[in-house]
Design a protein around this motif. Sequence first.
Motif, mmCIF file in Angstrom:
data_model
loop_
_atom_site.group_PDB
_atom_site.id
_atom_site.type_symbol
_atom_site.label_atom_id
_atom_site.label_comp_id
_atom_site.label_asym_id
_atom_site.label_seq_id
_atom_site.Cartn_x
_atom_site.Cartn_y
_atom_site.Cartn_z
ATOM 1 N N GLY A 154 -8.913 -26.313 61.026
ATOM 2 C CA GLY A 154 -8.013 -25.757 60.022
ATOM 3 C C GLY A 154 -7.398 -24.444 60.456
ATOM 4 N N VAL A 155 -6.650 -23.828 59.544
ATOM 5 C CA VAL A 155 -5.902 -22.616 59.878
ATOM 6 C C VAL A 155 -6.760 -21.363 59.763
ATOM 7 C CG1 VAL A 155 -3.689 -23.594 59.238
ATOM 8 C CG2 VAL A 155 -5.041 -22.424 57.498
ATOM 9 N N GLY A 156 -7.853 -21.407 59.007
ATOM 10 C CA GLY A 156 -8.706 -20.242 58.862
ATOM 11 C C GLY A 156 -8.029 -19.115 58.105
ATOM 12 N N LEU A 157 -8.665 -17.948 58.153
ATOM 13 C CA LEU A 157 -8.190 -16.807 57.365
ATOM 14 C C LEU A 157 -7.168 -15.947 58.090
ATOM 15 C CD1 LEU A 157 -11.322 -15.305 55.557
ATOM 16 C CD2 LEU A 157 -9.232 -16.122 54.483
ATOM 17 N N ARG A 158 -6.954 -16.153 59.392
ATOM 18 C CA ARG A 158 -6.249 -15.139 60.169
ATOM 19 C C ARG A 158 -4.740 -15.283 60.207
ATOM 20 N NH1 ARG A 158 -9.575 -14.941 65.615
ATOM 21 N NH2 ARG A 158 -9.542 -17.169 65.275
ATOM 22 N N ARG A 159 -4.182 -16.148 59.380
ATOM 23 C CA ARG A 159 -2.723 -16.174 59.325
ATOM 24 C C ARG A 159 -2.178 -14.922 58.663
ATOM 25 N NH1 ARG A 159 -0.714 -21.904 57.037
ATOM 26 N NH2 ARG A 159 -1.905 -21.190 55.247
ATOM 27 N N GLY A 160 -2.990 -14.314 57.784
ATOM 28 C CA GLY A 160 -2.581 -13.080 57.140
ATOM 29 C C GLY A 160 -1.375 -13.258 56.242
ATOM 30 N N ARG A 161 -0.546 -12.192 56.183
ATOM 31 C CA ARG A 161 0.629 -12.164 55.322
ATOM 32 C C ARG A 161 1.866 -11.872 56.151
ATOM 33 N NH1 ARG A 161 -0.211 -10.249 49.721
ATOM 34 N NH2 ARG A 161 1.891 -9.451 49.965
ATOM 35 N N ARG A 162 2.996 -12.345 55.676
ATOM 36 C CA ARG A 162 4.277 -11.993 56.299
ATOM 37 C C ARG A 162 4.642 -10.557 55.984
ATOM 38 N NH1 ARG A 162 9.108 -11.391 54.259
ATOM 39 N NH2 ARG A 162 8.282 -12.092 52.258
ATOM 40 N N ASP A 163 4.368 -10.115 54.757
ATOM 41 C CA ASP A 163 4.704 -8.775 54.284
ATOM 42 C C ASP A 163 3.487 -8.225 53.549
ATOM 43 O OD1 ASP A 163 5.753 -6.811 52.116
ATOM 44 O OD2 ASP A 163 7.494 -7.043 53.424
ATOM 45 N N ALA A 164 3.183 -6.948 53.771
ATOM 46 C CA ALA A 164 1.952 -6.367 53.210
ATOM 47 C C ALA A 164 2.007 -6.209 51.703
ATOM 48 C CB ALA A 164 1.679 -5.010 53.860
ATOM 49 N N GLU A 165 3.196 -6.184 51.095
ATOM 50 C CA GLU A 165 3.304 -5.912 49.666
ATOM 51 C C GLU A 165 3.982 -7.020 48.881
ATOM 52 O OE1 GLU A 165 5.329 -2.220 49.300
ATOM 53 O OE2 GLU A 165 3.676 -1.025 50.094
ATOM 54 N N ARG A 166 4.902 -7.738 49.498
ATOM 55 C CA ARG A 166 5.720 -8.709 48.756
ATOM 56 C C ARG A 166 5.422 -10.124 49.212
ATOM 57 N NH1 ARG A 166 8.526 -4.315 49.989
ATOM 58 N NH2 ARG A 166 9.123 -5.208 51.990
ATOM 59 N N LEU A 167 5.483 -11.045 48.260
ATOM 60 C CA LEU A 167 5.319 -12.463 48.533
ATOM 61 C C LEU A 167 6.542 -13.213 48.033
ATOM 62 C CD1 LEU A 167 1.604 -13.069 47.426
ATOM 63 C CD2 LEU A 167 2.470 -12.973 49.769
ATOM 64 N N ARG A 168 6.770 -14.354 48.619
ATOM 65 C CA ARG A 168 7.820 -15.237 48.124
ATOM 66 C C ARG A 168 7.329 -16.674 48.208
ATOM 67 N NH1 ARG A 168 11.761 -13.934 53.252
ATOM 68 N NH2 ARG A 168 10.884 -15.435 54.726
ATOM 69 N N ALA A 169 7.913 -17.539 47.428
ATOM 70 C CA ALA A 169 7.514 -18.943 47.412
ATOM 71 C C ALA A 169 7.587 -19.509 48.822
ATOM 72 C CB ALA A 169 8.411 -19.735 46.464
ATOM 73 N N GLY A 170 6.539 -20.228 49.224
ATOM 74 C CA GLY A 170 6.494 -20.821 50.554
ATOM 75 C C GLY A 170 5.779 -19.981 51.586
ATOM 76 N N ASP A 171 5.502 -18.709 51.293
ATOM 77 C CA ASP A 171 4.787 -17.859 52.250
ATOM 78 C C ASP A 171 3.378 -18.397 52.504
ATOM 79 O OD1 ASP A 171 6.750 -16.045 52.780
ATOM 80 O OD2 ASP A 171 5.841 -14.369 51.695
#
Length: 541
Positions: free
Chosen positions: A414-431
């Motif tokens: 699987g992908v595990g936890l290390r994909r992290g975030r694209r942006d440290a504060e904001r999210l958008r659908a599909g992230d």
Amino acid sequence: MLEGARPQRRSPHVEEPIVETRGQRDAQRLHCLVTGASGYIGGRLVPELLQAGHRVRCLARSPGKLRDHPWAGHAETVRGDVTDADSVAAAMRGVDVAYYLVHALGTGPGFEDTDRRAARVFAEQARAAGVRRIVYLGGLTPEDVPEASLSPHLRSRAEVGRVFLDAPVPATVLRAAVVIGSGSASFEMLRYLTERLPVMVTPSWVHTRTQPIGVRDVLRYLVGSASMPDDVDRAFDIGGPDVLTYREMMDRYAEVAGLRRRLIVPVPVLTPRLSSHWVGLVTPVPAALARPLTESLRHEVVCREHDIARYVPDLPGRPLPFDAALALALRKVREAQVVTRWSSAAVPGAPSDPLPTDPDWAGGSLYEDERHLSVDASRESLWKVIEGIGGDNGWYSFPLAWTVRGWLDRFVGGVGLRRGRRDAERLRAGDSLDFWRVEEIEPGRLLRLRAEMRLPGLAWLEMYAETDDAGRTRYRQRALFHPRGLLGHAYWWSLSPFHAVVFGGMARNITQAAAKGMSARRAGPRSGRIRITRRDRRVRQ
């Protein structure tokens, strides 16, 4: 040209570059169809085409994933799949140029057949719709190596390109090796290998030469390909000015990033499969994606011509040298300006079932863990904590439990936890968000995540910022699980004793962080009230 670079060989029949005036370019307003707009390249290509003055239509299986992109209001989005002839035909109506930026890699052992079938559907519908050109981004293949000896990934990319070149519609097939840009899988693999391992034992492919290219130049060639003359129907090799081994790329990264020189010890015993697991262990790139990347490095992939410059003229300083592309990518990462990431596209095989919401969802047993807590803070403060969850901010819960679950997921592919975030504060659908994906976000109110970890069922996590009847801020959290077979039921009940630690701790710590105006605050296991319900519903026909 930088030291260690080799001039690109040009075909003897190359003519002088065609330089168009601005007036000529402005006159070419085209209607472009983009497939793969939720992916790494497609998500960056759409705004480039719009900026060039073209009209853009996106074909997506899940259009909702594109709605939060900054360019979403300026492009048309239609639902469909490249393997479905009817949806492709509808998407191509009135289109001048069709971009094919999808592949079936990772969907299983039959992905080559899927790629072949989808490419043929795309080519046939382009002909029927009167499309003027197909543009495809494929992989750079080695010279003098039989196609049968290539990795399945490169072999399939080559075959898809051949399908388009054999079709009646003129095609531009761009062939690139390693793409360097913030968030690209190749860049992330290079970055984490170099930063995390000052001393590393590496496979023999670190001595294989390749010709990397910056993502900005890939986009420039893709946009320029839309305006090629109708009699151009061929493939083009695209690459930057530097030809480097992977070892040299790691040395150059260390220098650009201000790191000490890395000690690299290559060994011949690491097979592509072992190499992919090694990369998956050290980097956020899972083994399933690392394997085709490492397999592609077994053979030397260097551009054999630079004919693309005749139709998309080189600009001063372009294509970008490798060091410049690295520096730009690093700056984007450090400034949190990563537009798309390698994980932007959904994980193959991830659940796409209807949402677990009343009354639309129906699907047998549904386990639910729901919690409500009052918050001594504004809804805005609570929402800031909710939207900032995951990645380096953590999950506001028992850290060891999340870490172990992430390692277990990577162990089974699987992908595990290390994909992290694209942006440290904001999210958008599909992230992508660690081993979740943002399925729904209503700013200020709801964040719904869908699990992309390996599970015997489907799982969602919902977080709400609400106001109760007394006017106080309330945090509501729901974890939902739809089991698959007996194993799925056993999975839920075997973990239910730990829900008070994981889900209960998460709810408490999120509300505490909101009340204190703090960032992620992780707490150890604590007792708490838990409410688990089981819903059994008849599947609707």
